[in-house]
Design an enzyme around this catalytic site. Sequence first.
Site, PDB file in Angstrom:
ATOM      1  N   ARG A  63      41.124  49.572  49.955  1.00 45.23           N
ATOM      2  CA  ARG A  63      39.994  48.793  50.480  1.00 45.23           C
ATOM      3  C   ARG A  63      40.029  48.706  51.996  1.00 45.23           C
ATOM      4  NH1 ARG A  63      36.588  45.632  46.592  1.00 45.23           N
ATOM      5  NH2 ARG A  63      37.385  46.328  44.594  1.00 45.23           N
ATOM      6  N   HIS A 108      28.208  36.817  41.486  1.00 43.10           N
ATOM      7  CA  HIS A 108      28.850  38.049  41.971  1.00 43.10           C
ATOM      8  C   HIS A 108      27.743  39.039  42.325  1.00 43.10           C
ATOM      9  CE1 HIS A 108      32.030  41.405  41.012  1.00 43.10           C
ATOM     10  NE2 HIS A 108      32.049  41.069  42.272  1.00 43.10           N
ATOM     11  N   LYS A 137      36.956  35.249  45.603  1.00 43.90           N
ATOM     12  CA  LYS A 137      36.625  35.051  44.195  1.00 43.90           C
ATOM     13  C   LYS A 137      37.063  33.663  43.699  1.00 43.90           C
ATOM     14  CE  LYS A 137      34.549  38.890  43.580  1.00 43.90           C
ATOM     15  NZ  LYS A 137      35.087  40.091  44.033  1.00 43.90           N
ATOM     16  N   SER A 167      32.837  44.627  39.296  1.00 44.82           N
ATOM     17  CA  SER A 167      33.693  45.120  40.367  1.00 44.82           C
ATOM     18  C   SER A 167      33.713  46.644  40.374  1.00 44.82           C
ATOM     19  CB  SER A 167      35.104  44.587  40.175  1.00 44.82           C
ATOM     20  OG  SER A 167      35.064  43.182  40.172  1.00 44.82           O
ATOM     21  N   TYR A 185      47.296  40.440  47.277  1.00 45.01           N
ATOM     22  CA  TYR A 185      46.101  41.269  47.117  1.00 45.01           C
ATOM     23  C   TYR A 185      44.802  40.445  47.180  1.00 45.01           C
ATOM     24  CZ  TYR A 185      42.293  43.874  45.367  1.00 45.01           C
ATOM     25  OH  TYR A 185      41.046  44.427  45.269  1.00 45.01           O
TER      26      TYR A 185
HETATM   27  P1  GTP Z   1      33.701  45.352  44.376  1.00 50.34           P
HETATM   28  O1  GTP Z   1      34.011  45.264  45.834  1.00 50.34           O
HETATM   29  O2  GTP Z   1      34.901  45.628  43.547  1.00 50.34           O
HETATM   30  O3  GTP Z   1      32.970  44.163  43.870  1.00 50.34           O
HETATM   31  O4  GTP Z   1      32.818  46.692  44.171  1.00 50.34           O
HETATM   32  P2  GTP Z   1      31.280  47.052  44.436  1.00 50.34           P
HETATM   33  O5  GTP Z   1      30.445  46.617  43.291  1.00 50.34           O
HETATM   34  O6  GTP Z   1      30.877  46.605  45.789  1.00 50.34           O
HETATM   35  O7  GTP Z   1      31.299  48.651  44.373  1.00 50.34           O
HETATM   36  P3  GTP Z   1      31.163  49.747  45.534  1.00 50.34           P
HETATM   37  O8  GTP Z   1      29.802  49.791  46.142  1.00 50.34           O
HETATM   38  O9  GTP Z   1      32.303  49.604  46.446  1.00 50.34           O
HETATM   39  O10 GTP Z   1      31.333  51.086  44.675  1.00 50.34           O
HETATM   40  C1  GTP Z   1      32.462  51.336  43.881  1.00 50.34           C
HETATM   41  C2  GTP Z   1      32.595  52.808  43.602  1.00 50.34           C
HETATM   42  O11 GTP Z   1      31.429  53.302  42.944  1.00 50.34           O
HETATM   43  C3  GTP Z   1      32.762  53.642  44.868  1.00 50.34           C
HETATM   44  O12 GTP Z   1      33.712  54.635  44.640  1.00 50.34           O
HETATM   45  C4  GTP Z   1      31.391  54.230  45.094  1.00 50.34           C
HETATM   46  O13 GTP Z   1      31.446  55.432  45.793  1.00 50.34           O
HETATM   47  C5  GTP Z   1      30.855  54.382  43.661  1.00 50.34           C
HETATM   48  N1  GTP Z   1      29.377  54.246  43.605  1.00 50.34           N
HETATM   49  C6  GTP Z   1      28.608  53.312  44.215  1.00 50.34           C
HETATM   50  N2  GTP Z   1      27.288  53.512  43.991  1.00 50.34           N
HETATM   51  C7  GTP Z   1      27.208  54.606  43.198  1.00 50.34           C
HETATM   52  C8  GTP Z   1      26.100  55.331  42.620  1.00 50.34           C
HETATM   53  O14 GTP Z   1      24.935  55.014  42.776  1.00 50.34           O
HETATM   54  N3  GTP Z   1      26.429  56.413  41.845  1.00 50.34           N
HETATM   55  C9  GTP Z   1      27.713  56.805  41.660  1.00 50.34           C
HETATM   56  N4  GTP Z   1      27.940  57.878  40.897  1.00 50.34           N
HETATM   57  N5  GTP Z   1      28.775  56.156  42.185  1.00 50.34           N
HETATM   58  C10 GTP Z   1      28.535  55.072  42.950  1.00 50.34           C
HETATM   59  C1  SPV Z   2      36.164  42.653  43.000  1.00 50.41           C
HETATM   60  O1  SPV Z   2      37.146  42.995  42.323  1.00 50.41           O
HETATM   61  O2  SPV Z   2      35.066  42.345  42.496  1.00 50.41           O
HETATM   62  C2  SPV Z   2      36.263  42.642  44.473  1.00 50.41           C
HETATM   63  C3  SPV Z   2      37.580  42.774  45.064  1.00 50.41           C
HETATM   64  O3  SPV Z   2      35.278  42.435  45.159  1.00 50.41           O
HETATM   65  S1  SPV Z   2      38.432  41.251  44.968  1.00 50.41           S
HETATM   66  O4  SPV Z   2      38.216  40.519  46.206  1.00 50.41           O
HETATM   67  O5  SPV Z   2      39.835  41.576  44.825  1.00 50.41           O
HETATM   68  O6  SPV Z   2      37.969  40.477  43.868  1.00 50.41           O
HETATM   69 MN    MN Z   3      33.440  42.065  43.851  1.00 47.82          MN
END
Ligand code: GTP
Ligand code: SPV
Ligand code: MN
Length: 587
Positions: A373, A229, A209, A251, A200
């Site tokens: 993803r 991050h 990471k 995350s 994964y």
């Molecule tokens: P990692 O890749 O794990 O680090 O995540 P990330 O911080 O990039 O989060 P990402 O933008 O992928 O959003 C994660 C989830 O939150 C998704 O299901 C989005 O649709 C939701 N999301 C993102 N922005 C918002 C927002 O402004 N409001 C709401 N309600 N949900 C959001």
């Molecule tokens: C996170 O978990 O913050 C991610 C996905 O961006 S991973 O690469 O699995 O850490």
């Molecule tokens: Mn991340």
Amino acid sequence: MAMSLDLFVKEMRELMIPSNVYIMDGSQEEAERLVSIAQKSEVDGRVVLKELNDDEYPNSYYHRSNPNDVARTEHLTFVCTVLKEQAGPNNNWMDPNKAKEKMMGFFKGAMKGRTMYVIPFVMGTPMSKYAKNCVQVTDSVYVALSMRIMSRVGKQAIERIGSSSDFFRGIHSIGDVNPDKRFIMHFPQENLVMSFGSGYGGNALLGKKCYSLRIASYLGYQEGWLAEHMVIMGVQSPEGKVTYFLGAFPSACGKTNLTLLEPVFKGYKIWTLGDDIAWINIGEGGRLYAINPESGFFGVASGTGVNTNPVMMKTLKNNKFYPTLFTNTAVDNSNNTPWWEGVSNDIPSHLSDWQGCKYDRNSGKPAAHPNSRFTVSIYNCPTLSPEYDNPRGVPISGIIFGGRRKDTIPLVYETKDWSSGVFAASIIGSETTAAASGQLGNVRRDPMAMLPFCGYSMGDYFQHWLNIGKRVKKPPKIFMVNWFRKDEDGKFMWPGFKDNSRVIKWMLDRIEGKTGVRECEIGLFPQEGSIDLSGLDIKEKTMQKLLKIDRGEWKKEISMIEEFYAKFGDKIPVDLRNHLYALKEKF
Ligand code: GTP
Ligand code: SPV
Ligand code: MN
């Protein structure tokens, strides 16, 4: 232990006894060859890659992982410094010799009958003085292909490494994907990571990471820079001026969405530079400059759609870079496209869920895994900043910190200065998400969104942040946000996504001195009416609730912060302790 690339490969071959060794050159032909191998290979009973509908999703392939291997496993992730205090209470720790002995036991002969892929890669644009050389070995063709999207793999890395022994070493085998034999061991003092038993993302793509945050944060601590991050994005105003921001969110709390956002205002534009990791150095004129060490997005599929993230939908359908991967989404069998909750309103009738079973819409479970993803090249992104490959990075004017909180934390506020900002970031709490295995929705402290990724003690890390601020000429403004506050019915009060540009525009106005603030207990709040809500149907009462400070909630919050700080004893910098006393006095 110093070791050239040749010697490293030789040792790995002797240790894991693969039947083939393949050194990646990063070419397009190579990618096609590996995809074809992946389409013919099985890992514990699953075909590694299946081709998806080329008209709908060009150059795209589908991967389904073992159901026990769908997210980062923080409880199996260790930082193995010589002294336990160096890893700090924020990390699991094991004695480095003991950890290596354990891992060597797993790696011995682990690649018998398999191919060992040797992946030379550079994190950062190879022309940059901030870029770093790395090598990972793996027996997973899926990992090899993913690394090719997420980093600069191939000849440039081999050339940069030459005969030197100065490169990061990542040793990875998926073993037999047995959670009892799964460990991700970091050795920051040796520029080394050993990972076994998981295929994964964050556990297995060691440039991400493991290296670019856990190892790199430790390097940054030694060398005077920061590995965070964070997203990197440029905000262009109607006059054409671009102001660069960093944004840290835990995350699955909105980073990818923020950096691909289409503002609701005419004339404004957001330029994408990175969605997960930023390396931040003090550069020209004593300012902070950030580069994105990665070259792709490993983004959350669930929730991504034309309404929430149209730019990502375009990115996924843009076929410039080969290939794009989808992991643990559902599949619409009527047209062989990946499907996940949020990509369309209606649920297709011929759907296989993420485990490959016919989807039962009455099951109450999502068809795609909540942490499903996509892995896609950043060069496919239509809003990619022309500055993305600039070796010096981009100068930073604002830093945004956020978390996922249904209560307590207001939509936005600004901190008074760098040290108040570092304090506010150090006390971030956020509800746990599907990005890591474990219970969902528990509030835990996640300072700077780095709790799972800081490769050394967070007490030292906080001090490092304070020190950087003292060295920077004009420190960026620091803002705190929460897009996730809910009402009594459990509904998000703020529309989020593109409407977050309203809050960003306010930040821009603050940076340019165009709007004032009112001081509250926890920081500087927007003056009434200064967040542009034109065209948005939101009640004044809702806005008041979004910006409300509830004294009872904050009393509880402060006791959680005290509990967290107490774990670090006198390692917490005096400055931050003073901020906490001052905050407590106010409630
Ligand atoms: P990692 O890749 O794990 O680090 O995540 P990330 O911080 O990039 O989060 P990402 O933008 O992928 O959003 C994660 C989830 O939150 C998704 O299901 C989005 O649709 C939701 N999301 C993102 N922005 C918002 C927002 O402004 N409001 C709401 N309600 N949900 C959001
Ligand atoms: C996170 O978990 O913050 C991610 C996905 O961006 S991973 O690469 O699995 O850490
Ligand atoms: Mn991340």
